[in-house]
Design a protein around this motif. Structure first.
Motif, short mmCIF file in Angstrom:
data_model
loop_
_atom_site.label_atom_id
_atom_site.label_comp_id
_atom_site.label_asym_id
_atom_site.label_seq_id
_atom_site.Cartn_x
_atom_site.Cartn_y
_atom_site.Cartn_z
N GLY A 5 6.25 1.15 -10.40
CA GLY A 5 5.41 0.48 -11.39
C GLY A 5 3.94 0.43 -11.06
N ILE A 6 3.55 0.89 -9.88
CA ILE A 6 2.13 0.87 -9.49
C ILE A 6 1.41 2.06 -10.12
N ARG A 7 0.32 1.80 -10.82
CA ARG A 7 -0.43 2.84 -11.51
C ARG A 7 -1.65 3.29 -10.74
N ALA A 8 -2.12 2.48 -9.79
CA ALA A 8 -3.25 2.84 -8.94
C ALA A 8 -3.20 1.95 -7.70
N VAL A 9 -3.59 2.49 -6.56
CA VAL A 9 -3.62 1.73 -5.32
C VAL A 9 -5.08 1.53 -4.90
N CYS A 10 -5.47 0.28 -4.75
CA CYS A 10 -6.83 -0.06 -4.34
C CYS A 10 -6.78 -0.72 -2.97
N LEU A 11 -7.54 -0.19 -2.03
CA LEU A 11 -7.50 -0.65 -0.65
C LEU A 11 -8.90 -0.97 -0.16
N THR A 12 -9.09 -2.17 0.40
CA THR A 12 -10.37 -2.53 1.00
C THR A 12 -10.29 -2.40 2.51
N ASP A 13 -11.47 -2.15 3.12
CA ASP A 13 -11.60 -2.13 4.58
C ASP A 13 -10.70 -1.10 5.24
N VAL A 14 -10.70 0.13 4.73
CA VAL A 14 -9.94 1.20 5.37
C VAL A 14 -10.53 1.48 6.75
N GLN A 15 -9.67 1.55 7.76
CA GLN A 15 -10.08 1.79 9.14
C GLN A 15 -9.24 2.91 9.74
N ALA A 16 -9.68 3.39 10.88
CA ALA A 16 -8.88 4.37 11.61
C ALA A 16 -7.57 3.71 12.05
N VAL A 17 -6.47 4.44 11.93
CA VAL A 17 -5.18 3.86 12.31
C VAL A 17 -5.13 3.72 13.84
N PRO A 18 -4.52 2.65 14.32
CA PRO A 18 -4.64 2.34 15.75
C PRO A 18 -3.71 3.11 16.67
N ASP A 19 -2.60 3.64 16.16
CA ASP A 19 -1.64 4.30 17.05
C ASP A 19 -0.81 5.29 16.24
N GLN A 20 -0.03 6.09 16.96
CA GLN A 20 0.72 7.16 16.31
C GLN A 20 1.85 6.65 15.41
N SER A 21 2.54 5.60 15.81
CA SER A 21 3.61 5.07 14.98
C SER A 21 3.07 4.61 13.63
N THR A 22 1.95 3.92 13.65
CA THR A 22 1.31 3.48 12.41
C THR A 22 0.87 4.67 11.58
N ALA A 23 0.32 5.67 12.26
CA ALA A 23 -0.15 6.85 11.55
C ALA A 23 0.99 7.57 10.84
N LEU A 24 2.14 7.68 11.49
CA LEU A 24 3.28 8.37 10.88
C LEU A 24 3.82 7.59 9.68
N ARG A 25 3.79 6.27 9.74
CA ARG A 25 4.19 5.48 8.57
C ARG A 25 3.22 5.69 7.42
N LEU A 26 1.94 5.75 7.73
CA LEU A 26 0.94 5.98 6.67
C LEU A 26 1.13 7.35 6.02
N VAL A 27 1.52 8.34 6.81
CA VAL A 27 1.79 9.67 6.26
C VAL A 27 2.89 9.59 5.20
N VAL A 28 3.96 8.85 5.48
CA VAL A 28 5.05 8.73 4.52
C VAL A 28 4.56 8.05 3.24
N LEU A 29 3.78 6.98 3.37
CA LEU A 29 3.25 6.32 2.18
C LEU A 29 2.37 7.27 1.38
N ALA A 30 1.52 8.04 2.06
CA ALA A 30 0.67 9.01 1.35
C ALA A 30 1.52 10.02 0.59
N ASP A 31 2.61 10.48 1.19
CA ASP A 31 3.49 11.43 0.50
C ASP A 31 4.10 10.81 -0.75
N ARG A 32 4.56 9.55 -0.66
CA ARG A 32 5.18 8.91 -1.81
C ARG A 32 4.17 8.65 -2.93
N LEU A 33 2.95 8.29 -2.57
CA LEU A 33 1.91 8.10 -3.58
C LEU A 33 1.57 9.43 -4.25
#
Length: 370
Positions: free
Chosen positions: A290-318
């Motif tokens: 149901g999300i039509r657009a994702v708005c994110l404030t204060d984007v920063q560099a991801v702190p570690d590899q586990s977090t980065a890999l989770r973000l990759v999955v979210l980017a793929d789904r979006l």
């Protein structure tokens, strides 16, 4: 089809709503959906972005003959997938055993990000002459989650009556899951299921290229004879001849866009990263329902590899769902450290940057119209 219901919890604080704004946007950080097993099976189809993917809508780069060859090979592969030997997922008691298929029963698409592997995989799914319930399409993560939800034997029974199984982003970074899926694929091939997969290589080990096919085939030892590796060369089509993505906006612009865009979500990026660690990656797609657009404030560099890999999955789904992304803070090419971009998962990170950049470009009209 069963639906998932997001749970409610307080989201991270966001900049104050602009004057005259519409209803408050949703927050991804308030969503932790449960995904029923029947939904997992029913949704094993190409995602919205690739619902219209066909071989004749794939635009090969004229400078890359391997792309044109891939269309030809996959078209012939789709035509060669024979009839089913089972009805409703169960084999007939006295049915004559089908003759062994000629040639490979699987094809493996190997190549860099942005060369159209997922488009080709979805085109193969659409071109295969079988009803939707007799062919399946999903990512490696979705397939492993299906095994977790149904159990190994029930997954074999459920998929064993299919004509085709397409696996996008085949993972080689989790030995346990790779062995599990390898065992599953062995059983499915025995049932006559045709297989197709796209690569997810670890180029930091031996370099991108032939390694992907060799490593994949080694991991699924007994299936090597069933797969034809198909190399697809080329540059990232998402940015071929297109302008640069817009620079990140300020917090006020992101917040105003979220409030003026029906169906938008609004989250603080560090809080979203924390929330992703509490939700299984297989549920990220449902989290975006149901999300039509994702708005994110204060984007920063991801702190570690586990977090980065989770973000990759979210980017793929979006990206699969064609959800535009509006951000403030750092640009997407600053998300991952130099060490990450040189490491074994760099292909994933470059794909995420590429896809998020495309989604940021898509978001331009939302910002100007807010």
């Amino acid at each position: 089809m069963s639906s998932s219901q997001p749970s409610s919890s307080p989201s991270a604080p966001i900049a104050e709503s602009p004057d005259g704004a519409g209803a408050a946007p949703a927050a991804l950080t308030s969503r932790a959906p449960h995904v029923p097993a029947d939904r997992l099976v029913a949704e094993m189809v190409p995602p919205p972005r690739f619902q219209g993917a066909r071989f004749d809508t794939y635009l090969p780069d004229p400078k890359q003959p391997s792309q044109t060859e891939a269309v030809t090979v996959l078209g012939a592969f789709a035509a060669g997938i024979g009839g089913a030997s089972a009805v409703g997922g169960r084999r007939r008691w006295f049915a004559k055993k089908p003759a062994a298929p000629k040639g490979p029963r699987g094809v493996y698409l190997d190549g860099g990000y942005g060369v159209g592997k997922t488009h080709l995989l979805a085109s193969l799914w659409h071109a295969t002459d079988a009803p939707p319930e007799r062919k399946a399409f999903g990512t490696f993560v979705e397939l492993t989650n299906l095994v977790g939800a149904l159990g190994f034997q029930e997954t074999v029974r459920t998929l064993g009556g299919h004509r085709l199984l397409c696996i996008d982003e085949f993972e080689l970074d989790d030995p346990g899951d790779t062995v599990l899926v390898s065992s599953l694929l062995s059983r499915l091939v025995e049932s006559g299921v045709a297989l197709a997969a796209t690569s997810n290589t670890l180029p930091g080990k031996l370099g991108e290229g032939r390694f992907a096919a060799a490593d994949f085939l080694r991991e699924i030892q007994g299936l090597s004879a069933h797969f034809r590796p198909l190399r697809i060369d080329g540059e990232d089509y998402r940015h071929r001849g297109l302008p640069e993505a817009p620079a990140p906006y300020d917090n006020e612009t992101v917040t105003r866009t979220a409030y003026h865009t029906p169906g938008a979500s609004l989250d603080d990026f560090p809080s979203l990263l924390t929330h992703l660690s509490k939700v299984h990656p297989s549920r990220y797609g449902a989290m975006c329902d149901g999300i039509r657009a994702v708005c994110l404030t204060d984007v920063q560099a991801v702190p570690d590899q586990s977090t980065a890999l989770r973000l990759v999955v979210l980017a793929d789904r979006l990206y699969d769902r064609e959800v535009p992304v509006v951000t403030s803070g750092k640009a997407f090419d600053e998300l991952f450290s130099d060490e990450m971009l040189r490491g074994g998962y760099r292909k994933k990170y470059f794909r995420a940057i590429s896809r998020l950049t495309a989604l940021a470009r898509d978001a331009g009209p939302l910002v100007t119209g807010a």
